[in-house]
Design a protein around this motif. Sequence first.
Motif, mmCIF file in Angstrom:
data_model
loop_
_atom_site.group_PDB
_atom_site.id
_atom_site.type_symbol
_atom_site.label_atom_id
_atom_site.label_comp_id
_atom_site.label_asym_id
_atom_site.label_seq_id
_atom_site.Cartn_x
_atom_site.Cartn_y
_atom_site.Cartn_z
ATOM 1 N N LEU A 135 -3.676 132.802 43.590
ATOM 2 C CA LEU A 135 -3.176 132.585 42.356
ATOM 3 C C LEU A 135 -1.736 131.462 42.587
ATOM 4 O O LEU A 135 -1.890 130.429 41.718
ATOM 5 C CB LEU A 135 -3.016 133.461 41.185
ATOM 6 N N ALA A 136 -1.122 131.835 43.291
ATOM 7 C CA ALA A 136 0.110 130.874 43.647
ATOM 8 C C ALA A 136 -0.150 129.830 44.276
ATOM 9 O O ALA A 136 0.445 128.690 44.144
ATOM 10 C CB ALA A 136 1.206 131.824 44.545
ATOM 11 N N VAL A 137 -1.283 129.648 45.113
ATOM 12 C CA VAL A 137 -1.782 128.343 45.831
ATOM 13 C C VAL A 137 -2.430 127.593 45.007
ATOM 14 O O VAL A 137 -2.146 126.307 45.004
ATOM 15 C CB VAL A 137 -2.649 128.765 47.030
ATOM 16 N N THR A 138 -3.030 128.012 44.042
ATOM 17 C CA THR A 138 -3.768 127.179 43.104
ATOM 18 C C THR A 138 -2.720 126.671 41.847
ATOM 19 O O THR A 138 -2.846 125.417 41.667
ATOM 20 C CB THR A 138 -4.651 127.875 42.074
ATOM 21 N N SER A 139 -1.521 127.392 41.811
ATOM 22 C CA SER A 139 -0.543 126.752 41.083
ATOM 23 C C SER A 139 0.229 125.628 41.660
ATOM 24 O O SER A 139 1.117 124.911 41.019
ATOM 25 C CB SER A 139 0.477 127.939 40.951
ATOM 26 N N LEU A 140 -0.071 125.359 42.780
ATOM 27 C CA LEU A 140 0.467 124.132 43.433
ATOM 28 C C LEU A 140 -0.072 122.711 43.482
ATOM 29 O O LEU A 140 0.166 121.655 43.982
ATOM 30 C CB LEU A 140 0.810 124.557 45.109
ATOM 31 N N PHE A 141 -1.364 122.998 42.868
ATOM 32 C CA PHE A 141 -2.223 121.986 42.676
ATOM 33 C C PHE A 141 -1.591 120.749 42.021
ATOM 34 O O PHE A 141 -1.859 119.540 42.471
ATOM 35 C CB PHE A 141 -3.440 122.319 42.021
ATOM 36 N N PRO A 142 -0.724 120.927 41.208
ATOM 37 C CA PRO A 142 -0.145 119.775 40.323
ATOM 38 C C PRO A 142 0.633 118.964 41.262
ATOM 39 O O PRO A 142 0.732 117.458 40.917
ATOM 40 C CB PRO A 142 0.665 120.283 39.219
ATOM 41 N N VAL A 143 1.394 119.511 42.225
ATOM 42 C CA VAL A 143 2.069 118.792 43.088
ATOM 43 C C VAL A 143 1.260 117.689 43.825
ATOM 44 O O VAL A 143 1.934 116.680 44.280
ATOM 45 C CB VAL A 143 2.947 119.628 44.182
ATOM 46 N N VAL A 144 -0.090 118.098 44.122
ATOM 47 C CA VAL A 144 -0.863 117.383 44.890
ATOM 48 C C VAL A 144 -1.664 116.104 43.996
ATOM 49 O O VAL A 144 -1.393 114.887 44.235
ATOM 50 C CB VAL A 144 -1.851 118.124 45.800
ATOM 51 N N PHE A 145 -2.249 116.787 42.963
ATOM 52 C CA PHE A 145 -3.398 116.039 42.314
ATOM 53 C C PHE A 145 -2.530 115.028 41.288
ATOM 54 O O PHE A 145 -3.329 113.955 41.164
ATOM 55 C CB PHE A 145 -4.327 116.697 41.824
ATOM 56 N N PHE A 146 -1.656 115.505 40.611
ATOM 57 C CA PHE A 146 -1.193 114.801 39.402
ATOM 58 C C PHE A 146 -0.624 113.364 40.161
ATOM 59 O O PHE A 146 -0.848 112.061 39.392
ATOM 60 C CB PHE A 146 -0.032 115.335 38.647
ATOM 61 N N PRO A 147 0.157 113.542 41.006
ATOM 62 C CA PRO A 147 0.747 112.160 41.639
ATOM 63 C C PRO A 147 -0.454 111.153 42.082
ATOM 64 O O PRO A 147 -0.230 109.988 42.116
ATOM 65 C CB PRO A 147 1.724 112.479 42.692
ATOM 66 N N LEU A 148 -1.367 111.852 43.045
ATOM 67 C CA LEU A 148 -2.385 111.064 43.529
ATOM 68 C C LEU A 148 -3.239 110.394 42.337
ATOM 69 O O LEU A 148 -3.980 109.326 42.597
ATOM 70 C CB LEU A 148 -3.408 111.927 44.469
ATOM 71 N N PHE A 149 -3.492 111.023 41.345
ATOM 72 C CA PHE A 149 -4.356 110.545 40.157
ATOM 73 C C PHE A 149 -3.283 109.565 39.196
ATOM 74 O O PHE A 149 -3.973 109.231 38.317
ATOM 75 C CB PHE A 149 -5.112 111.648 39.383
ATOM 76 N N GLY A 150 -2.299 109.530 39.517
ATOM 77 C CA GLY A 150 -1.394 108.511 38.500
ATOM 78 C C GLY A 150 -0.991 109.144 37.328
ATOM 79 O O GLY A 150 -0.888 108.228 36.428
ATOM 80 N N VAL A 151 -1.075 110.523 37.075
ATOM 81 C CA VAL A 151 -0.835 111.223 35.882
ATOM 82 C C VAL A 151 0.750 111.425 35.803
ATOM 83 O O VAL A 151 1.321 111.011 34.670
ATOM 84 C CB VAL A 151 -1.528 112.449 35.939
ATOM 85 N N MET A 152 1.370 112.149 36.588
ATOM 86 C CA MET A 152 2.982 112.043 36.663
ATOM 87 C C MET A 152 3.437 111.671 38.082
ATOM 88 O O MET A 152 2.704 111.719 39.195
ATOM 89 C CB MET A 152 3.205 113.651 36.368
ATOM 90 N N SER A 153 4.582 111.517 38.371
ATOM 91 C CA SER A 153 5.059 111.309 39.406
ATOM 92 C C SER A 153 5.573 112.651 40.162
ATOM 93 O O SER A 153 5.648 113.599 39.649
ATOM 94 C CB SER A 153 6.729 110.382 39.256
ATOM 95 N N THR A 154 5.953 112.466 41.543
ATOM 96 C CA THR A 154 6.129 113.779 42.137
ATOM 97 C C THR A 154 7.222 114.421 41.646
ATOM 98 O O THR A 154 7.483 115.603 41.627
ATOM 99 C CB THR A 154 5.953 113.465 43.782
ATOM 100 N N GLU A 155 8.349 113.550 41.476
ATOM 101 C CA GLU A 155 9.607 114.125 40.958
ATOM 102 C C GLU A 155 9.490 114.691 39.752
ATOM 103 O O GLU A 155 9.843 115.967 39.269
ATOM 104 C CB GLU A 155 10.777 113.036 40.849
ATOM 105 N N SER A 156 8.758 114.375 38.658
ATOM 106 C CA SER A 156 8.415 114.680 37.363
ATOM 107 C C SER A 156 7.547 116.254 37.727
ATOM 108 O O SER A 156 8.019 116.758 36.655
ATOM 109 C CB SER A 156 7.811 113.997 36.571
ATOM 110 N N VAL A 157 6.749 116.353 38.239
ATOM 111 C CA VAL A 157 6.025 117.527 38.785
ATOM 112 C C VAL A 157 6.921 118.500 39.241
ATOM 113 O O VAL A 157 6.785 119.523 38.580
ATOM 114 C CB VAL A 157 4.709 117.219 39.366
ATOM 115 N N CYS A 158 7.466 118.283 40.179
ATOM 116 C CA CYS A 158 8.311 119.326 41.090
ATOM 117 C C CYS A 158 9.413 119.865 40.347
ATOM 118 O O CYS A 158 9.726 121.182 40.251
ATOM 119 C CB CYS A 158 8.585 118.775 42.264
ATOM 120 N N ILE A 159 10.139 119.211 39.263
ATOM 121 C CA ILE A 159 10.999 119.639 38.255
ATOM 122 C C ILE A 159 10.591 120.932 37.445
ATOM 123 O O ILE A 159 11.347 121.640 36.957
ATOM 124 C CB ILE A 159 11.722 118.445 37.642
ATOM 125 N N GLN A 160 9.194 120.637 37.397
ATOM 126 C CA GLN A 160 8.688 121.860 36.300
ATOM 127 C C GLN A 160 8.805 123.228 36.915
ATOM 128 O O GLN A 160 8.582 124.052 36.146
ATOM 129 C CB GLN A 160 7.453 121.386 35.955
#
Length: 693
Positions: A135-160
């Motif tokens: 479960l914890a590994v799946t929770s790290l998906f946003p750090v990878v996929f949201f920046p690559l897909f142009g949804v959010m920046s890495t900084e915006s994701v990690c701060i969450q």
Amino acid sequence: MQSRILRCVAGDRVACHTGGDWLTLLSSGGRRAVCAARHGEPLAPLAASECISGGSRTPSGRRSSSVSADRPTHRPTMKTPALFDFIRPHWRSVVIVLAPLLLLPLLIVSPSKEAKCGYVVLLMAIFWMTEALPLAVTSLFPVVFFPLFGVMSTESVCIQYLKETNMMFIGGLIVAIAIEHCNLHKRIALKVLLLVGTSPRLLMLGFMLNTMFLSMWISNTACTAMMVPILQAVLTELKESKMLAFRRSSSIRISISAPRESVLENQDSQRNLSITEVETTVVHFQTAIPTQDAVAIKQAEERLQKEIDQKYYRDTICYFLAIAYAANIGGTGTITGTGTNLTFLGIFNSAFPNATGLNFATWMIFNVPMMLLNILMAWLWLQIVYMGLCRKGKSSDEGNPKAVRQLISTKYRELGPMSYHEANVLALFIILILLWFFRKPDFIPGWASLLPAVKIDDSTPAILIVIIMFILPANLDFFRIFLDNDEKHTTFGRKRTAAPSLIDWPTVQRKLPWGLVLMLGGGFAMAQAVKESGLSAWLGQELVGLSVLPPWLVVSVICLMATFATEVSSNTAIANILLPVLAEMSKVVRQHPLYLMMPATLCCSYSFMLPVATPPNAIVAEASKMKTKDMVKSGIVMNLLTVGALILMFNTLGVIVYDLDTFPSWAEPNATSVSKIVHRIAFNHTTPISLSY
């Protein structure tokens, strides 16, 4: 009882096997050989005439028709496809490969930002529900996929991943670890059991109240793991005392031959025999009387033991289920009680940053009565199912309350007097609760209003108490500078050591559930991406049709969906998937957001049916060896009872506490953009700005 002879060598070895256990082979001449060994071990010798090459032998020595041991029996077996046998051990790998491929058309048909965000959300939902990855590994998906897909920046994701809610969660967990570290939770539990009472009904209520209260502040898993050994010791004492009483009052009387009659001359003395005396007599008969009489005595004892086990199996299951139910329900009493509560708080604050009316105090004002009502229903329901509360006659044995009380008192005395370590942790724990409750209680000005220039949330007092725990010593030995003669003699040649703190970092590092912290962060990142990508607005428009339905019906469907979905998946994962959608849905149907989101959050903790639903369920199922059908039988009713009570309470007390009849102004679709503009103006302004609404 029949024993099939698998191998027999006359005068040397014999092997008797039935159902996986080695049994006693009785010869036709009255002698017997005890098969007390496994394959290939020497057994008691028998005469050649006493060995049978095949078939079965009854206790009287007669052969029964059966298949010979020389001819092995072949049972038809259902053959599974070879492909299925190959896939079954590697099903996680299959899910990891197929899930992204099956969702790929979503990106091809509509390569918009909403579709890209939906692809990641669905992929995380599949992996969370199947647990193909941790479960914890799946929770790290946003750090990878949201920046690559142009949804959010890495900084915006990690701060969450380390928002204020996460820091509050970490602070609360460290305080809970400190309580466990000094055994304060065990002292509280044993003391409450002594105060409540030790009769069967009161004993179960005491265990439930204990578990409920502790799970409000410490993790449900740790609370259940702590209560199970105490319950097992109590149940062992209950069973031993009840077995002795049952043997004395039993009406079973075995008629045997003259040698036994000479030992038991009258039946009145037999009623007063203790367990040890009965067992000693049986052993004597097995060597002194004919074999058939010894077998009869043994069978009678087995029937007696089976009757006792059946009689108290239900009571044992009742006690263990009571602990699991109380742990699941108790976590709903405080906003820090479970990960789903904090998931709700983070998503709610992110979707409605200007929201008012929800804080630690108002959460407890509604949920503590709700929690107590659920505990009462669980207590009554378990007694109806397992203790015969509504049946005619005596519904439950009284057992031996004195023996149970003596056992609990002994365990409490073993803890000794309250130490300085425990007293400090208890004082800091109470201070933290008061700081949380009176930060901003709404019905009176809170202490946070003393600093109007900044916004203070619940993580500030939590981390403050944690820092103090690392500073204060666990004992006062360092104050003892001046020693008397005896102390100088005992400490001569030894170096003084520093007193340990109330909690140390290695303990925190070992016990803190870092994976759950990542799950909260992953859920917050996913919710923020759904909001920024526009997916939440699209979902809201698709859900406009639900506005024609009665609100209570919509809430009922949401609650049932949440409570049964968490039976087969992580409750935190279900909350992360469901709550962002409900937040947007509340704007579209113009219903108070708490009316949809809070019941769904609470129902994620109402999982009572399956051992895999929650860690408390799994712990008690393993400890009691209960059958899954026993948990399902009572758990499905508990699911429905708690959901029904929640809908009733939310439409009565909830309306009063949270003003659910009106749609709040802070939930308007443009409220978020207005709040951002005001925040920017206030940030760039040279003087503090006071806003009144």
